[in-house]
Design a protein around this motif. Structure first.
Motif, short mmCIF file in Angstrom:
data_model
loop_
_atom_site.label_atom_id
_atom_site.label_comp_id
_atom_site.label_asym_id
_atom_site.label_seq_id
_atom_site.Cartn_x
_atom_site.Cartn_y
_atom_site.Cartn_z
N ALA A 1 0.81 -1.22 0.00
CA ALA A 1 0.00 0.00 0.00
C ALA A 1 0.84 1.26 0.00
O ALA A 1 0.35 2.35 -0.33
N LEU A 2 2.11 1.15 0.37
CA LEU A 2 2.98 2.33 0.45
C LEU A 2 3.93 2.44 -0.74
O LEU A 2 4.74 3.38 -0.81
N ARG A 3 3.85 1.52 -1.65
CA ARG A 3 4.79 1.52 -2.77
C ARG A 3 4.40 2.55 -3.84
O ARG A 3 3.23 2.76 -4.12
N ARG A 4 5.43 3.15 -4.42
CA ARG A 4 5.26 3.93 -5.65
C ARG A 4 6.11 3.23 -6.72
O ARG A 4 7.19 3.68 -7.08
N ASP A 5 5.58 2.09 -7.14
CA ASP A 5 6.25 1.14 -8.03
C ASP A 5 6.07 1.60 -9.48
O ASP A 5 4.96 1.61 -10.01
N ALA A 6 7.16 1.96 -10.14
CA ALA A 6 7.08 2.50 -11.49
C ALA A 6 6.54 1.48 -12.49
O ALA A 6 5.81 1.84 -13.42
N PHE A 7 6.88 0.22 -12.28
CA PHE A 7 6.37 -0.79 -13.21
C PHE A 7 4.85 -0.93 -13.09
O PHE A 7 4.15 -1.12 -14.08
N GLN A 8 4.34 -0.85 -11.86
CA GLN A 8 2.89 -0.92 -11.68
C GLN A 8 2.20 0.27 -12.36
O GLN A 8 1.09 0.14 -12.87
N ALA A 9 2.86 1.41 -12.36
CA ALA A 9 2.30 2.57 -13.08
C ALA A 9 2.21 2.29 -14.57
O ALA A 9 1.20 2.58 -15.22
#
Length: 398
Positions: free
Chosen positions: A220-228
């Motif tokens: 919930a705290l990730r800012r994962d570029a691949f997920q974007a």
């Protein structure tokens, strides 16, 4: 008179520059050592054929027959894993037709091999500069996927480079190419006379989030570029649904993930976004959807977003007069077994159309594949294409 054996021999010899992989694969990217060697060999063959070989400042190679000659050709650079015919076919066919015409006292035929058609540094870079769709000052800072700049790459050909070649030397341009698609192969038809070339848009997009530990960072705290990137792709496909046609295509073809490690939440991703269609207004609408979707994904996930420069070309109709000559020649060589068709692939003819009348013809691609080592065309179909192009150029086919 045309010499198909000589044509095929030259075509196979060109394949030896950068031959790789299995079958007839070729690795000959623009400005690579095999590319430069191939261009030097081609310049020598042009001179033997009675043409004047001239390199321009960006590596485009012309074999000039004289003023107001018809220009034929394509390109000889390849994709990072390419086939032996993409572009090369049009150049070697042009060489054979120019040579045969000169031997028979026919009309003057000039030849060109444009540089970087495959877009190592942009979109059809060599012909884009020659055709005026871009200027050298804007092209020089462009970089390939390894960070090499166009200006540094073309410095490798500085010993060959000469002055600009004037378009006023040529009365028109005709390009023969493999189809790179399945239509002719599936129908059994031998020739496609192109009526138009689709437009293309190409840019890079970056999502910057936060690099972090893959084991200790809660989801919930990730800012994962691949997920974007993943979310962007899914939402984009859905939003395009009511805008595109079955002929519209779009591709995320190159992705650079940082730091690209299995135990690290990726903090940054840069990817290519390319789309093609025959309608300029639809291309514009797609751009708006792409930018809006990317911005929404960034805002929703706490990402910084960056858009690279927009590269592209407008859809281009073929010249009616040259197209009619190709159609007449196709009917003579393959009666009732050819078609008019659009080109879904981009070609140098798009840029040259700013300068003079242009036209294109296609021969079948076995299995409809290209930009791969498996790319191939039956040699009988290659010769049929050669004969059609020669007829259209007013050269005796024997």
């Amino acid at each position: 008179m045309l010499n198909p054996k000589r044509f095929l021999s030259d075509l196979h010899h060109l394949r030896s520059f950068g031959a790789a992989g299995v079958g007839k694969g070729v690795v000959r990217p623009a400005f690579s050592d095999p590319d430069i060697a191939a261009r030097e060999w081609l310049a020598a063959r042009m001179k033997e054929a009675g043409l004047e070989p001239r390199f321009d400042p960006v590596g485009n190679l012309f074999g000039i027959a004289g003023e107001q000659s018809l220009l034929l050709g394509s390109h000889t650079d390849t994709q990072p894993e390419g086939g032996w015919l993409d572009g090369a076919l049009g150049v070697i066919a042009a060489l054979e037709i120019a040579r045969a015409s000169k031997e028979a006292g026919g009309p003057p035929i000039s030849v060109v091999s444009f540089q970087d058609e495959e877009g190592r540094f942009g979109v059809t870079t060599g012909s884009a500069i020659w055709g005026g769709n871009t200027v050298l000052a804007d092209a020089d800072p462009l970089t390939d996927r390894d960070g090499v700049s166009f200006v540094d790459a073309r410095a490798k050909m500085a010993h060959l480079a000469g002055a600009d070649v004037s378009p006023a030397l040529f009365s028109g341009y005709v390009e023969m190419h493999i189809e790179q698609g399945p239509s002719l192969d599936q129908s059994g038809e031998k020739i496609g006379v192109v009526d138009s070339i689709v437009g293309i848009r190409d840019m890079r997009i970056t999502f910057a989030g936060q690099q972090n530990h893959a084991g200790t960072t809660p989801m919930a705290l990730r800012r994962d570029a691949f997920q974007a990137l993943s979310r962007f792709n899914a939402v984009l496909n859905d939003r395009f649904r009511n805008v595109v046609t079955p002929q519209t295509v779009w591709t995320i073809g190159h992705v650079s993930l940082h730091p690209n490690a299995s135990s690290v939440v990726p903090g940054k991703v840069t990817f290519s976004m390319q789309w093609r269609d025959g309608d300029a207004e639809r291309l514009r609408r797609m751009e708006g959807i792409i930018r809006e979707t990317a911005q929404e994904v960034a805002d929703g996930g706490g990402f910084e977003i960056g858009f690279g420069p927009m590269l592209g070309l407008e859809p281009v109709p073929m010249d009616k007069g040259l197209r009619a000559r190709l159609a007449e020649a196709a009917e003579a060589e393959a009666p009732g077994n050819w078609r008019h068709m659009p080109s879904g692939a981009l070609h140098d003819a798009t840029n040259v159309a700013r300068l003079m009348p242009v036209a294109m013809l296609f021969v079948p691609s076995i299995g409809g594949v290209s930009h791969t080592f498996d790319e191939d065309t039956d040699e009988a179909d290659l010769v049929t294409g050669l004969r059609v192009l020669a007829r259209a150029a007013g050269v005796d086919v024997g």
